[in-house]
Design an enzyme around this catalytic site. Structure first.
Site, PDB file in Angstrom:
ATOM      1  N   HIS A 169       1.299   2.749   4.041  1.00 33.72           N
ATOM      2  CA  HIS A 169       0.233   3.757   4.120  1.00 33.72           C
ATOM      3  C   HIS A 169       0.206   4.392   5.507  1.00 33.72           C
ATOM      4  O   HIS A 169       0.585   3.756   6.501  1.00 33.72           O
ATOM      5  CB  HIS A 169      -1.110   3.090   3.816  1.00 33.72           C
ATOM      6  CG  HIS A 169      -2.232   4.030   3.526  1.00 33.72           C
ATOM      7  ND1 HIS A 169      -2.881   4.730   4.514  1.00 33.72           N
ATOM      8  CD2 HIS A 169      -2.838   4.368   2.358  1.00 33.72           C
ATOM      9  CE1 HIS A 169      -3.842   5.467   3.976  1.00 33.72           C
ATOM     10  NE2 HIS A 169      -3.835   5.265   2.663  1.00 33.72           N
ATOM     11  N   CYS A 188      -5.530   4.150  -4.394  1.00 35.48           N
ATOM     12  CA  CYS A 188      -5.754   2.790  -3.905  1.00 35.48           C
ATOM     13  C   CYS A 188      -7.037   2.111  -4.374  1.00 35.48           C
ATOM     14  O   CYS A 188      -6.990   1.024  -4.947  1.00 35.48           O
ATOM     15  CB  CYS A 188      -5.679   2.774  -2.389  1.00 35.48           C
ATOM     16  SG  CYS A 188      -6.643   4.072  -1.597  1.00 35.48           S
ATOM     17  N   HIS A 239     -11.063  -1.770   1.275  1.00 28.88           N
ATOM     18  CA  HIS A 239     -11.255  -0.436   0.694  1.00 28.88           C
ATOM     19  C   HIS A 239     -11.988  -0.453  -0.643  1.00 28.88           C
ATOM     20  O   HIS A 239     -11.678   0.316  -1.555  1.00 28.88           O
ATOM     21  CB  HIS A 239      -9.913   0.297   0.554  1.00 28.88           C
ATOM     22  CG  HIS A 239     -10.085   1.791   0.596  1.00 28.88           C
ATOM     23  ND1 HIS A 239      -9.056   2.685   0.346  1.00 28.88           N
ATOM     24  CD2 HIS A 239     -11.175   2.565   0.870  1.00 28.88           C
ATOM     25  CE1 HIS A 239      -9.489   3.919   0.453  1.00 28.88           C
ATOM     26  NE2 HIS A 239     -10.777   3.882   0.773  1.00 28.88           N
ATOM     27  N   LYS A 287       2.209   9.171  -5.750  1.00 26.73           N
ATOM     28  CA  LYS A 287       0.789   8.892  -5.554  1.00 26.73           C
ATOM     29  C   LYS A 287      -0.036  10.097  -6.017  1.00 26.73           C
ATOM     30  O   LYS A 287       0.392  11.236  -5.860  1.00 26.73           O
ATOM     31  CB  LYS A 287       0.532   8.609  -4.078  1.00 26.73           C
ATOM     32  CG  LYS A 287      -0.894   8.208  -3.743  1.00 26.73           C
ATOM     33  CD  LYS A 287      -1.032   7.898  -2.255  1.00 26.73           C
ATOM     34  CE  LYS A 287      -2.453   7.471  -1.902  1.00 26.73           C
ATOM     35  NZ  LYS A 287      -2.586   7.132  -0.469  1.00 26.73           N
ATOM     36  N   LYS A 318      -6.261  -5.250   3.912  1.00 27.77           N
ATOM     37  CA  LYS A 318      -7.012  -4.063   3.516  1.00 27.77           C
ATOM     38  C   LYS A 318      -8.006  -4.381   2.389  1.00 27.77           C
ATOM     39  O   LYS A 318      -7.647  -5.009   1.404  1.00 27.77           O
ATOM     40  CB  LYS A 318      -6.034  -2.983   3.064  1.00 27.77           C
ATOM     41  CG  LYS A 318      -6.704  -1.724   2.524  1.00 27.77           C
ATOM     42  CD  LYS A 318      -5.688  -0.655   2.166  1.00 27.77           C
ATOM     43  CE  LYS A 318      -6.347   0.528   1.468  1.00 27.77           C
ATOM     44  NZ  LYS A 318      -5.396   1.615   1.166  1.00 27.77           N
ATOM     45  N   ARG A 354      -7.266  -1.385  -6.646  1.00 28.45           N
ATOM     46  CA  ARG A 354      -7.788  -2.617  -6.056  1.00 28.45           C
ATOM     47  C   ARG A 354      -8.987  -3.142  -6.845  1.00 28.45           C
ATOM     48  O   ARG A 354      -9.178  -4.358  -6.981  1.00 28.45           O
ATOM     49  CB  ARG A 354      -8.141  -2.367  -4.587  1.00 28.45           C
ATOM     50  CG  ARG A 354      -6.913  -2.124  -3.747  1.00 28.45           C
ATOM     51  CD  ARG A 354      -7.172  -1.497  -2.390  1.00 28.45           C
ATOM     52  NE  ARG A 354      -5.908  -1.014  -1.867  1.00 28.45           N
ATOM     53  CZ  ARG A 354      -5.028  -1.747  -1.183  1.00 28.45           C
ATOM     54  NH1 ARG A 354      -5.316  -3.001  -0.901  1.00 28.45           N
ATOM     55  NH2 ARG A 354      -3.877  -1.242  -0.792  1.00 28.45           N
ATOM     56  N   ASP A 400      -0.261  -1.006  -4.765  1.00 26.18           N
ATOM     57  CA  ASP A 400      -1.460  -0.431  -5.362  1.00 26.18           C
ATOM     58  C   ASP A 400      -1.218   0.897  -6.064  1.00 26.18           C
ATOM     59  O   ASP A 400      -1.998   1.307  -6.917  1.00 26.18           O
ATOM     60  CB  ASP A 400      -2.582  -0.281  -4.325  1.00 26.18           C
ATOM     61  CG  ASP A 400      -2.236   0.682  -3.201  1.00 26.18           C
ATOM     62  OD1 ASP A 400      -1.062   1.101  -3.075  1.00 26.18           O
ATOM     63  OD2 ASP A 400      -3.142   1.020  -2.410  1.00 26.18           O
ATOM     64  N   ASN A 401      -0.170   1.611  -5.704  1.00 22.45           N
ATOM     65  CA  ASN A 401       0.190   2.870  -6.367  1.00 22.45           C
ATOM     66  C   ASN A 401       1.553   3.300  -5.860  1.00 22.45           C
ATOM     67  O   ASN A 401       2.179   2.611  -5.049  1.00 22.45           O
ATOM     68  CB  ASN A 401      -0.846   3.974  -6.121  1.00 22.45           C
ATOM     69  CG  ASN A 401      -1.236   4.155  -4.670  1.00 22.45           C
ATOM     70  OD1 ASN A 401      -2.356   3.819  -4.267  1.00 22.45           O
ATOM     71  ND2 ASN A 401      -0.322   4.671  -3.863  1.00 22.45           N
ATOM     72  N   SER A 430     -12.940 -14.129   4.523  1.00 20.67           N
ATOM     73  CA  SER A 430     -12.373 -12.786   4.498  1.00 20.67           C
ATOM     74  C   SER A 430     -12.076 -12.319   5.915  1.00 20.67           C
ATOM     75  O   SER A 430     -12.875 -12.527   6.836  1.00 20.67           O
ATOM     76  CB  SER A 430     -13.331 -11.808   3.811  1.00 20.67           C
ATOM     77  OG  SER A 430     -14.542 -11.672   4.535  1.00 20.67           O
ATOM     78  N   ASP A 477       0.848  -1.196   0.000  1.00 19.68           N
ATOM     79  CA  ASP A 477       0.000   0.000   0.000  1.00 19.68           C
ATOM     80  C   ASP A 477       0.886   1.250   0.000  1.00 19.68           C
ATOM     81  O   ASP A 477       1.501   1.576   1.013  1.00 19.68           O
ATOM     82  CB  ASP A 477      -0.885  -0.021   1.250  1.00 19.68           C
ATOM     83  CG  ASP A 477      -2.067   0.921   1.162  1.00 19.68           C
ATOM     84  OD1 ASP A 477      -2.101   1.747   0.245  1.00 19.68           O
ATOM     85  OD2 ASP A 477      -2.964   0.820   2.017  1.00 19.68           O
ATOM     86  N   ASP A 478       0.984   1.923  -1.154  1.00 22.16           N
ATOM     87  CA  ASP A 478       1.798   3.138  -1.322  1.00 22.16           C
ATOM     88  C   ASP A 478       3.299   2.858  -1.380  1.00 22.16           C
ATOM     89  O   ASP A 478       4.107   3.737  -1.081  1.00 22.16           O
ATOM     90  CB  ASP A 478       1.548   4.155  -0.197  1.00 22.16           C
ATOM     91  CG  ASP A 478       0.152   4.733  -0.199  1.00 22.16           C
ATOM     92  OD1 ASP A 478      -0.624   4.424  -1.108  1.00 22.16           O
ATOM     93  OD2 ASP A 478      -0.165   5.513   0.724  1.00 22.16           O
TER      94      ASP A 478
END
Length: 512
Positions: free
Chosen positions: A274, A78, A133, A356, A131, A82, A326-327, A159, A38-39
């Site tokens: 993140h 994000c 989102h 980002k 995560k 996703r 994700d980015n 999950s 994440d990031d």
């Protein structure tokens, strides 16, 4: 007696051989695990050139697998990324695929094709840890009752998630649609518009903060950390931020152990790096680069521990691991955590431009590694690949095929058997899109600021077309739009074809 003993041994051997054969047959199809950061930036790992951070466990995957130099997330933020990785669809095709609040309804339609649905149709167990989102429910969520639809309704049999992000409420874990550890006598209330009467916030009670906010994170306080959104109740269910990495790791390891006797697909979405960056005390201060560096070291350790579990369970040689983000990176994304001051000479962008939220390369070009012990020949690939290609590509691995508009079957590329990647790709950042074809990237004119001053990142907005040759100018310093009008016209025409009739803005622009 000896004869009887020999017979018993022979019978036992036959039984053991039969059991092993049964397990082998069940595991004939390979397991697939996506490790989703994440990031994490293109330059945040040792295997991508980082010298200020040591990431030996992730580097080991790159050394034993394929490290892609042109691997992309579908978006520079994000939620859209996703959406793309799970559906194989460009996020700009869905107008609601934007950064979501924690109260947003489920973004993925329950009738859509998804990665977990595809695997499940082929006899796989499917699970998500980490995560989410991507929204939950159909509108207003009652967090005190069973929450649906959600991950379980779009293909995941099991999950264990956080609803949105670590910096957004609700700050609770959700297992198969139910909040974990919720006390019925202390119900949860969540609102993204107004606070609940008498509840402290970063504005009203700054003395309660252990981490101060820079922008956008001044609502409810949980564990001394101010969040986005307002939350009341649910005290017993609230997570402990510094334990989150260990908590999700335990869930991922247990998933592997519980499903090792049949093929499984696990989407393991880590929360690092993140904001808020909350390393466990074991990692606090270890990087010398501030909390962001510390949580990257923590994530590297997590990856190492997870791989050890696969190895211990005898699954590593039958498991394809896909590691990506994700980015791209951002340093100050809402908290005063000294990351900007302590980053020093470390370049999370890895020489790219932007970050980002940006249409420049650092927004969507991310670390991308595939690893399969004994099956993938180690190497470096310059092939153009995108995360949305995993749906069509992994379908072949599972024993089926998916005919999709956007996802391309690049299985041989992901397995290191070919270097023929995508011909072109549309990238997205906050609903703006740009077009890559071959070594060229074209960014259409967009209104808006050139720089997001809050996060100090160039966004790629300009009143004129931008055209870059990424092979010779990875840092995007030379705009060839005026110099090479023929190439620009070609790129715009191809872009219009991909975007289709729904895209009005680019069709109204005139080349000058």
């Amino acid at each position: 007696m000896a004869f009887i003993l020999a017979g018993l041994i022979l019978t036992g051997c036959k039984k053991e051989k039969k059991e092993n054969t049964s397990v082998a047959q069940a595991q004939q199809k390979p397991n697939v695990v996506i490790l989703y950061m994440d990031d994490l930036g293109y330059g945040d790992l040792g295997c991508y050139g980082a010298t200020g951070l040591q990431t030996p466990n992730i580097d080991k995957l790159a050394e034993g697998g394929v490290r892609f130099t042109n691997g992309y997330a579908a978006s520079a933020t994000c939620t859209p990324s996703r959406y793309a990785i799970l559906t194989g669809m460009y996020p700009w095709r869905n107008k609601d695929a934007k950064i979501l609040p924690g109260t947003a309804p489920l973004l993925i339609s329950t009738t859509q094709k998804t990665l977990p649905k595809m695997f499940r149709s082929q006899g796989y167990a499917t699970g998500i840890v980490g995560k989410w989102h991507l929204g939950l429910g159909t509108g207003h969520v009652n967090w005190n009752e069973h929450i649906f639809p959600g991950p379980n309704e779009v293909g995941f049999e099991s999950s264990y998630i956080m609803a949105a992000t670590q910096d957004r409420v609700p700050t609770v874990y959700i297992k198969d649609g139910d909040v974990v550890g919720l006390d019925p006598e202390d119900p949860i209330e969540v609102d993204y518009n107004k606070n609940f009467e008498g509840e402290p916030t970063a504005i009203s009670n700054p003395e309660m903060l252990t981490m101060t906010w820079h922008h956008g994170h001044n609502n409810s306080i949980v564990n001394g950390i101010p969040r986005i959104g307002y939350m009341k109740g649910g005290e017993a269910a609230k997570w402990k931020d510094v334990e989150m990495a260990d908590h999700f790791l335990d869930k991922a390891k247990n998933y592997v152990k519980e499903h090792k006797d049949k093929p499984f697909f696990l989407y393991y979405a880590l929360q690092q790096p993140h904001v808020p960056r909350t390393p466990h005390p074991r990692f606090a201060g270890r990087s010398g680069l501030g909390p962001r560096g510390d949580v990257i070291l923590e994530a590297d350790w997590v990856v190492g521990e997870f791989v050890k579990t696969l190895e211990k369970e005898g699954l590593l040689e039958n498991t394809l691991l896909v590691f990506t983000s994700d980015n791209g990176p951002v340093l100050n994304d809402g908290y005063n955590d000294n990351t900007v001051e302590k980053t020093g000479n470390h370049d999370p962008k890895g020489g790219l431009r932007g970050g980002k939220y940006s249409l420049f390369e650092a927004g969507t070009r991310v670390p991308f590694i595939t690893y399969w012990k004994g099956k993938i020949q180690p190497g470096v690939s310059d092939a153009l690949v995108c995360q949305l290609d995993l749906l069509a590509s992994l379908a072949g691995l599972a024993g089926t095929e998916e005919n999709t508009t956007d996802s391309k079957d690049l299985l041989s590329v992901f397995l290191g058997q070919s270097n023929e990647g995508r011909e072109s790709l549309v990238i997205e950042a906050s609903s703006r899109t740009a077009f890559r074809k071959g070594n060229w990237l074209m960014i259409p004119p967009y209104n808006g600021p050139a720089v997001n001053k809050l996060v100090n990142i160039e966004l790629g907005n300009s009143s004129a077309f931008q055209l870059y040759n990424l092979k010779d100018d990875m840092s995007q310093q030379n705009n060839f739009a005026e110099e090479n009008l023929e190439k620009l016209e070609e790129m715009v025409k191809d872009f219009e074809v991909v975007r289709g009739k729904d895209y009005n803005e680019i069709q109204q622009l005139e080349l000058k």
